[in-house]
Write a protein that holds these residues in place. Sequence first.
Motif, short mmCIF file in Angstrom:
data_model
loop_
_atom_site.label_atom_id
_atom_site.label_comp_id
_atom_site.label_asym_id
_atom_site.label_seq_id
_atom_site.Cartn_x
_atom_site.Cartn_y
_atom_site.Cartn_z
N ARG A 1 45.99 30.85 29.25
CA ARG A 1 45.32 30.78 27.94
C ARG A 1 43.82 31.02 28.09
N PHE B 1 47.81 37.16 30.38
CA PHE B 1 48.32 36.63 29.12
C PHE B 1 49.80 36.99 29.02
N PRO B 2 50.68 36.14 28.61
CA PRO B 2 50.56 34.85 27.95
C PRO B 2 50.59 33.64 28.87
#
Length: 161
Positions: free
Chosen positions: A86, A82-83
């Motif tokens: 997803r 993450f990011p």
Amino acid sequence: MADQYKEVQRFRRWEILLPLFLLLLFTIYNIYESAMLWDFRTEAHLWKGVLALLILGGVLTYLLSIRLLVKVDTEKIKFQYFPLHRKKQKIYWDEVAHYEVLNLPLSVQLSGWGVHVGERMFCVKPGSGIRLHLKDGQKIFISCKDPEAIAQVLRTREASA
């Protein structure tokens, strides 16, 4: 439970975060000083400071939001960086030609920040992890805190197969 390993890693490299945080504080102080001495000559300086504040704040926010979730069981390995991811990524063990559980020495950890050509790396904390050689030719390295725990899960998997 010996047939599963799970962990969460966060980016906490203080040799990177501390200088960025100090630059952020210095920028806030300069903006405050420019605002108190308001005249037209310092207006451009003020806006440059606000831009620097936004950039530094964004970089710090991004670095502090990084986390790597890893779950290894006898059926598959799941991970999420993450990011960037997803959704959790899944690799089933039938897709893996072979694997290596690595515990790298400090000299290797410090060289190149874990950048390897031809290999996808998901690494938050350098040092140890699992390298997967997939049947389609891809190589993937996923870092972990406890390579022995992963090795135990994989030995359990091989014993049951």
